[in-house]
Design a protein around this motif. Sequence first.
Motif, PDB file in Angstrom:
ATOM      1  N   GLN A 112      -4.672  14.445  32.920  1.00  0.00           N
ATOM      2  CA  GLN A 112      -3.950  14.702  31.674  1.00  0.00           C
ATOM      3  C   GLN A 112      -4.248  16.095  31.119  1.00  0.00           C
ATOM      4  O   GLN A 112      -3.379  16.744  30.556  1.00  0.00           O
ATOM      5  N   ARG A 113      -5.490  16.526  31.317  1.00  0.00           N
ATOM      6  CA  ARG A 113      -5.855  17.877  30.851  1.00  0.00           C
ATOM      7  C   ARG A 113      -5.072  18.952  31.591  1.00  0.00           C
ATOM      8  O   ARG A 113      -4.695  19.962  31.030  1.00  0.00           O
ATOM      9  N   ARG A 114      -4.838  18.685  32.879  1.00  0.00           N
ATOM     10  CA  ARG A 114      -4.119  19.682  33.701  1.00  0.00           C
ATOM     11  C   ARG A 114      -2.631  19.751  33.358  1.00  0.00           C
ATOM     12  O   ARG A 114      -2.005  20.761  33.542  1.00  0.00           O
ATOM     13  N   ASN A 115      -2.075  18.622  32.886  1.00  0.00           N
ATOM     14  CA  ASN A 115      -0.620  18.605  32.593  1.00  0.00           C
ATOM     15  C   ASN A 115      -0.286  19.246  31.234  1.00  0.00           C
ATOM     16  O   ASN A 115      -1.015  19.202  30.320  1.00  0.00           O
TER      17      ASN A 115
END
Length: 125
Positions: free
Chosen positions: A122-125
């Motif tokens: 989720q952090r990467r998106n």
Amino acid sequence: MSSEYVVLSFFKSKRIHYHYEKPTIIFPCPHCGLEAKMNAMIGLWKCEGCLQQGTLVTLMEMMDADGKEQRLLQHVKIYNPKEEYQLIKRSFERLIEVHGDRVEKLYKRVEKLIDYHQEEKQRRN
Ligand SMILES: [Zn+2]
């Protein structure tokens, strides 16, 4: 009626194994059986394996043709992480019944690791 609804209905009604991660549907490529990806909003798909591509209409025509393509669409299973998670969870529950504490501790560690990777994603998106 949204394109998304039409696309998902098609996969369901034809019993094609798929995995949906909005807006992408992952399903077996009718040409090679590897994972193909379709954007459910616009109905276009492409296979990263054999580079074939098409539309929802293309897939519908293949289903009508009743050939090798249809067999691939209906009988190849693609990796579905949600389904896999449920199966693993059930296996753990059965193992915990038999072996108790030690397996339960391992199960909690695995859950923690999965949570960690989900948050990471989720952090990467
Ligand atoms: Zn392909």
